[in-house]
Design an enzyme around this catalytic site. Structure first.
Site, mmCIF file in Angstrom:
data_model
loop_
_atom_site.group_PDB
_atom_site.id
_atom_site.type_symbol
_atom_site.label_atom_id
_atom_site.label_comp_id
_atom_site.label_asym_id
_atom_site.label_seq_id
_atom_site.Cartn_x
_atom_site.Cartn_y
_atom_site.Cartn_z
ATOM 1 N N HIS A 14 -3.994 11.798 -3.703
ATOM 2 C CA HIS A 14 -4.743 12.141 -2.573
ATOM 3 C C HIS A 14 -4.767 13.490 -2.106
ATOM 4 C CE1 HIS A 14 -1.018 13.215 -0.521
ATOM 5 N NE2 HIS A 14 -0.403 12.011 -1.109
ATOM 6 N N GLU A 99 3.356 4.758 -2.011
ATOM 7 C CA GLU A 99 4.278 5.879 -2.229
ATOM 8 C C GLU A 99 5.635 5.349 -2.285
ATOM 9 O OE1 GLU A 99 5.178 8.057 -4.194
ATOM 10 O OE2 GLU A 99 4.453 10.171 -3.263
#
Length: 198
Positions: A14, A99
């Protein structure tokens, strides 16, 4: 430990968030992209569009972490590919691409605990071990690889460390925000290879 399917894929971390900029551990905390991160996602999409036009390992679909910093990066990249001659790719999410959970370390500065965590010597209180992350990430990537064509996986930095470990590569290598990676599997006696585009 499960083995990764020996298939090629693209990987995109990201774009930047304010916590990235401040050196804070994000983990599962859902921090949005900042203005730099949005611009990085657009640039990454342009790079991927260029490689689409070049016919270099064209992307068939996008599989993303559901956390907003990854999903928005995926959406921007998809839109850039579509705006520059590629198809409007489908995006799906896989919760196992989230994550790592860093437990009590989330929101705290990245520090001396991080290397021992990767080495399997400690796990933050309330967090997830590196081995657990690697197993979860391997299963999620294998699901993405099981479909037709080459996927783009839009995800996170610690997750890619875990996937590097699953590929038999040194794990503790920092991954830049929004730098597309082309990953090719072992062939003709060589191991997994990672090429960065910028």
């Amino acid at each position: 430990m499960a083995q990764l399917l020996a298939k090629p894929y693209w990987y995109l971390r990201h774009g930047e968030t304010d916590w990235n900029k401040q050196g804070l551990s994000q983990g599962r905390t859902d921090i949005a992209l900042n203005e730099t991160g949005l611009a990085q996602a657009r640039s990454a999409g342009l790079l991927l569009a260029e490689h689409w036009r070049d016919g270099a390992l064209p992307i068939a679909r996008i599989v993303s972490s559901p956390l907003s910093r990854a999903l928005v990066t995926a959406e921007i990249a998809r839109d850039q590919i579509a705006a520059h001659g590629g198809p409007r790719l489908e995006i799906t999410t896989d919760r196992d691409l989230q994550e790592v959970c860093f437990g009590e370390q989330e929101g705290e500065p990245m520090g001396s605990w991080y290397d021992p965590w990767i080495a399997g010597e400690m796990t933050p209180e309330g967090g997830e071990s590196f081995a657990e992350l690697r197993d979860r990430g391997t299963a999620a990537l294998n699901r993405a690889l099981a479909g037709e064509g080459v996927p783009l996986v839009v995800c996170h930095g610690a997750m890619f460390r875990a996937l590097r470990s699953a590929m038999g590569l040194p794990a503790n290598v920092r991954l830049a925000n929004a730098a597309p990676l082309r990953v090719t599997p072992p062939e003709n006696g060589r191991g997994w290879e990672i090429e960065t585009f910028s």
